[in-house]
Design a protein around this motif. Structure first.
Motif, PDB file in Angstrom:
ATOM      1  N   UNK A 121       0.675  -1.172  -0.017  1.00 61.56           N
ATOM      2  CA  UNK A 121       0.042   0.007  -0.068  1.00 61.56           C
ATOM      3  C   UNK A 121       0.985   1.312  -0.059  1.00 61.56           C
ATOM      4  N   UNK A 122       1.037   1.130   0.957  1.00 59.65           N
ATOM      5  CA  UNK A 122       3.074   2.418   1.091  1.00 59.65           C
ATOM      6  C   UNK A 122       2.933   2.397  -0.543  1.00 59.65           C
ATOM      7  N   UNK A 123       3.775   1.763  -1.351  1.00 64.35           N
ATOM      8  CA  UNK A 123       4.477   2.252  -3.071  1.00 64.35           C
ATOM      9  C   UNK A 123       2.836   1.984  -3.341  1.00 64.35           C
ATOM     10  N   UNK A 124       1.986   1.373  -3.411  1.00 70.11           N
ATOM     11  CA  UNK A 124       0.933   2.328  -4.942  1.00 70.11           C
ATOM     12  C   UNK A 124       0.333   2.804  -4.385  1.00 70.11           C
ATOM     13  N   UNK A 125      -0.353   3.516  -2.688  1.00 70.81           N
ATOM     14  CA  UNK A 125      -0.853   4.868  -2.683  1.00 70.81           C
ATOM     15  C   UNK A 125       0.307   6.124  -3.184  1.00 70.81           C
ATOM     16  N   UNK A 126       2.050   6.011  -3.034  1.00 70.35           N
ATOM     17  CA  UNK A 126       3.338   7.447  -3.595  1.00 70.35           C
ATOM     18  C   UNK A 126       2.950   7.025  -4.967  1.00 70.35           C
ATOM     19  N   UNK A 127       2.532   5.967  -5.810  1.00 70.65           N
ATOM     20  CA  UNK A 127       2.589   5.982  -6.915  1.00 70.65           C
ATOM     21  C   UNK A 127       0.856   6.939  -7.835  1.00 70.65           C
ATOM     22  N   UNK A 128      -0.009   6.162  -7.097  1.00 69.32           N
ATOM     23  CA  UNK A 128      -1.633   7.148  -7.318  1.00 69.32           C
ATOM     24  C   UNK A 128      -1.847   8.270  -7.251  1.00 69.32           C
ATOM     25  N   UNK A 129      -1.113   9.363  -5.950  1.00 68.83           N
ATOM     26  CA  UNK A 129      -1.412  10.363  -5.123  1.00 68.83           C
ATOM     27  C   UNK A 129      -0.486  11.085  -5.975  1.00 68.83           C
ATOM     28  N   UNK A 142       1.137  29.810 -13.349  1.00 69.45           N
ATOM     29  CA  UNK A 142       1.097  30.727 -14.701  1.00 69.45           C
ATOM     30  C   UNK A 142       1.167  30.347 -16.232  1.00 69.45           C
ATOM     31  N   UNK A 143       2.311  28.751 -15.504  1.00 68.88           N
ATOM     32  CA  UNK A 143       2.909  28.336 -16.832  1.00 68.88           C
ATOM     33  C   UNK A 143       1.509  26.666 -16.897  1.00 68.88           C
ATOM     34  N   UNK A 144       0.278  26.851 -16.658  1.00 71.00           N
ATOM     35  CA  UNK A 144      -0.370  26.065 -16.825  1.00 71.00           C
ATOM     36  C   UNK A 144       0.000  24.785 -15.382  1.00 71.00           C
ATOM     37  N   UNK A 145      -1.372  23.910 -15.876  1.00 72.26           N
ATOM     38  CA  UNK A 145      -1.352  22.608 -14.771  1.00 72.26           C
ATOM     39  C   UNK A 145      -0.479  21.466 -15.499  1.00 72.26           C
ATOM     40  N   UNK A 146       0.331  20.215 -14.717  1.00 72.05           N
ATOM     41  CA  UNK A 146       0.340  19.483 -15.329  1.00 72.05           C
ATOM     42  C   UNK A 146       0.313  18.728 -14.097  1.00 72.05           C
ATOM     43  N   UNK A 147       0.349  16.806 -14.986  1.00 74.42           N
ATOM     44  CA  UNK A 147       0.220  15.775 -14.170  1.00 74.42           C
ATOM     45  C   UNK A 147       1.837  15.120 -14.703  1.00 74.42           C
ATOM     46  N   UNK A 148       2.146  14.461 -13.348  1.00 74.29           N
ATOM     47  CA  UNK A 148       3.448  13.316 -13.202  1.00 74.29           C
ATOM     48  C   UNK A 148       3.237  12.588 -12.777  1.00 74.29           C
ATOM     49  N   UNK A 149       3.539  11.601 -13.309  1.00 75.46           N
ATOM     50  CA  UNK A 149       3.585  10.233 -13.182  1.00 75.46           C
ATOM     51  C   UNK A 149       4.549   9.247 -13.406  1.00 75.46           C
ATOM     52  N   UNK A 150       4.932   8.518 -12.233  1.00 75.34           N
ATOM     53  CA  UNK A 150       6.477   8.086 -12.663  1.00 75.34           C
ATOM     54  C   UNK A 150       6.725   6.473 -11.927  1.00 75.34           C
ATOM     55  N   UNK A 151       6.997   5.607 -12.203  1.00 73.89           N
ATOM     56  CA  UNK A 151       6.660   4.366 -11.856  1.00 73.89           C
ATOM     57  C   UNK A 151       8.814   4.254 -11.556  1.00 73.89           C
ATOM     58  N   UNK A 152       9.110   4.224 -10.535  1.00 76.12           N
ATOM     59  CA  UNK A 152      10.994   3.808 -10.171  1.00 76.12           C
ATOM     60  C   UNK A 152      10.954   2.775 -10.382  1.00 76.12           C
ATOM     61  N   UNK A 153      12.482   1.914 -10.616  1.00 80.92           N
ATOM     62  CA  UNK A 153      12.902   0.470 -10.150  1.00 80.92           C
ATOM     63  C   UNK A 153      13.130   0.581  -8.273  1.00 80.92           C
ATOM     64  N   UNK A 154      12.812   2.207  -7.715  1.00 80.81           N
ATOM     65  CA  UNK A 154      12.561   1.243  -6.362  1.00 80.81           C
ATOM     66  C   UNK A 154      11.158   0.997  -5.963  1.00 80.81           C
ATOM     67  N   UNK A 155      10.320   1.301  -6.830  1.00 84.42           N
ATOM     68  CA  UNK A 155       8.665   0.624  -6.930  1.00 84.42           C
ATOM     69  C   UNK A 155       8.749  -0.414  -6.868  1.00 84.42           C
ATOM     70  N   UNK A 156       9.094  -1.026  -8.096  1.00 84.72           N
ATOM     71  CA  UNK A 156       8.890  -2.663  -8.385  1.00 84.72           C
ATOM     72  C   UNK A 156       9.823  -2.702  -7.407  1.00 84.72           C
ATOM     73  N   UNK A 157      11.198  -2.651  -6.918  1.00 86.35           N
ATOM     74  CA  UNK A 157      12.249  -3.868  -6.333  1.00 86.35           C
ATOM     75  C   UNK A 157      11.749  -3.443  -4.621  1.00 86.35           C
TER      76      UNK A 157
END
Length: 186
Positions: A121-129, A142-157
């Protein structure tokens, strides 16, 4: 000195040692609150610009955030940390069971399972949030909104052993149930 006594002492030592990361993680729960509301990036554990658990996905000054943004960002940062604290609590409880020579019990199996589940849950919540937090923090830019999504090797490990620990907990639970059934037939 027999092996069982030594194993009990090692388990008791590990239960005591597990208090250190548990306390550190509980203290880290304050870090997002201090960052988003008081612009405090260092709670005494900063190294090379990285403060314990605070790694913003959007480069925004906390003083520019509205109260709702700071509140939501704090919640989104704190919930995974609470999950990690619960994982260390379950690990401590597991070692306490082992220190009492309670190796193959339903309670020990549950602690093992919940330890793995909490890490997952710690890893999944971090990725979802992360995407949610990036939208919230970039809302007023002012530059606008953006979305950041990542999946790191630490998450998988982290996910692989966490899911494995959950599976081991379920196997121990099944083995305990089978052992109880066998005791009733004898």
């Amino acid at each position: 000195m027999n092996t069982r006594t030594r194993l009990n002492r090692y388990s008791y030592f590990m239960a005591s040692l597990t208090l250190i990361p548990l306390i550190c993680v509980i203290v880290a729960c304050l870090s997002p609150l201090l960052f988003y509301f008081f612009n405090t990036t260092n709670i005494g554990l900063e190294s090379d610009g990285y403060s314990l658990f605070i790694e913003t996905v959007v480069n925004v000054a906390p003083t520019t955030l509205k109260i709702w943004q700071a509140t939501l960002a704090t919640i989104l940062d704190t919930l995974p940390i609470i999950g990690l604290a619960y994982a260390f609590y379950q690990l401590r409880q597991l070692f306490i069971c082992y220190s009492n020579a309670d190796y193959f019990s339903l309670q020990a199996a549950k602690h093992c399972y919940y330890f793995g589940l909490s890490l997952t849950l710690w890893v999944v919540l971090g990725m979802l949030f992360e995407p949610l937090q990036s939208i919230i923090l970039s809302y007023n830019l002012t530059e606008g909104r953006y979305i950041s999504v990542s999946l790191t090797s630490e998450d998988i490990l982290t996910l692989f052993p966490a899911i494995s620990i959950m599976l081991i907990g379920q196997i121990l639970k099944k083995a305990t149930e089978l052992a109880e059934e066998n005791k009733q037939f004898v």
